[in-house]
Design an enzyme around this catalytic site. Structure first.
Site, PDB file in Angstrom:
ATOM      1  CG  HIS A  12      -2.190  -0.547   1.054  1.00  0.00           C
ATOM      2  ND1 HIS A  12      -3.486   0.159   1.199  1.00  0.00           N
ATOM      3  CD2 HIS A  12      -2.477  -1.927   0.522  1.00  0.00           C
ATOM      4  CE1 HIS A  12      -4.434  -0.728   1.091  1.00  0.00           C
ATOM      5  NE2 HIS A  12      -3.926  -1.947   0.498  1.00  0.00           N
ATOM      6  CD  GLU A  23      -6.800  -1.706  -3.089  1.00  0.00           C
ATOM      7  OE1 GLU A  23      -5.877  -1.309  -2.972  1.00  0.00           O
ATOM      8  OE2 GLU A  23      -6.898  -3.223  -2.957  1.00  0.00           O
TER       9      GLU A  23
END
Length: 321
Positions: free
Chosen positions: A38, A107
């Site tokens: 991330h 995402e």
């Protein structure tokens, strides 16, 4: 028997602790470890998000037998697929074959940082397909040139390859992503214990291929403290994933989770010290055909007691699945 993994949750854990936690996971008997990749944490309060690939390099040297995997890396925006291939091949060489490259279409939370917008889902899937093709071709050795709709590669070659190509585990939730996983994946990654998705994946290839799932738990001898922590840090996870893929920042995840109640979290996440509750939650995955389930202990400051509990009680109970 299902293999039980440990999740190095980078969104909630400092980099040095991730390395220590990986070594401890190996020592107490977890079968493998996965790491999230991330740029942002899901919520500001989670407080961390170190670069997963730097951590992986350190983990490779802090462990000896533990298989490692990204869960998952997006190769369509923040990273060019040719660079992902180089990183993964290096990890394969460092670990002497202990590394699996988990890939997903990403995402908005992590990919918007390069300032190129967030494509619609059908475009992302086509970008993902091209990226996988580039990575697989580079893993074969030799020079690669590629001209696609979304990616170009000009005479790239990986000079440090492991003895065997790094396996690809492809994340899918059904439909088009399921087709991509079935076509290209050496393994499947899925969020929910979806037996139909597993069957579709199995039908798309020759021979048995691993299927990876993940389960969040909030271990604490005090069930109320466990639930409070899970609700505070993990309520975002019980919202709709199709929405979650589109949200751009932690503040948006906090807003989306405002109506999530503690009882909603309790239905999805085992909270407390009940071994049977975790066993039953994992059984939903194994009954659906999953071969691997990685556990996430919520709260980076509660990993040590989770490891003690896992070694003495939880892992022995899960060995029977």
């Amino acid at each position: 028997m299902a293999e039980i993994g440990y999740t190095l949750m980078s969104e909630q854990t400092p980099a040095r602790q991730l390395v220590d936690d990986a070594a401890t996971a190996e020592r107490v008997g977890f079968d493998y470890a996965v790491i999230s990749d991330h740029y942002f944490p899901w919520l500001e309060e989670m407080g961390h998000s170190p670069y997963a690939w730097s951590v992986l390099g350190a983990v490779a040297h802090a462990t000896e037998r533990l298989p490692l995997m990204t869960y998952v890396t997006c190769p369509i925006m923040r990273y060019h697929p040719a660079v992902v291939a180089q990183k993964a091949a290096t990890m394969g060489a460092l670990t002497q074959g202990r590394f699996t490259l988990g890939l997903g279409s990403g995402e908005n939370l992590n990919e918007h940082v390069i300032g190129q917008g967030w494509p619609p889902v059908n475009t992302r899937h086509e970008m993902f397909r091209e990226a996988i093709e580039i990575i697989k071709e580079l893993f074969e050795g030799g020079y690669t040139s590629y001209r696609g709709e979304f990616f170009d590669v000009d005479s790239a070659r990986l000079f440090d390859l492991p003895d065997r190509p790094v396996p690809l585990a492809i994340a899918a939730s059904g439909g088009r992503s399921g087709d991509i996983a079935a076509q290209y994946g050496d393994a499947l990654v899925a969020i929910d214990p979806d037996a139909d998705l597993v069957e579709r994946f199995a039908a798309g290839g020759d021979g048995a291929r691993p299927v990876y799932g993940q389960l969040a738990v909030s271990y604490d001898p005090d069930p109320e403290a466990a639930l409070e922590r899970a609700h505070r840090l993990w309520s975002w996870s019980v919202t709709n994933w199709k929405v979650n893929a589109e949200l751009p920042a932690p503040v948006n995840f906090a807003a989306a989770a405002e109506t999530v109640r503690p009882e909603d979290v309790a239905e999805a996440i085992p909270c407390g010290a009940d071994v049977d509750a975790v066993v039953e939650a994992v059984r939903k995955y194994t009954d659906a055909g999953f071969t691997h389930v990685a556990l996430v202990q919520i709260g980076h400051e509660h990993q040590r007691e989770f490891f003690d509990w896992s070694e003495k009680e939880l892992l022995p109970a899960l060995r029977g699945l």
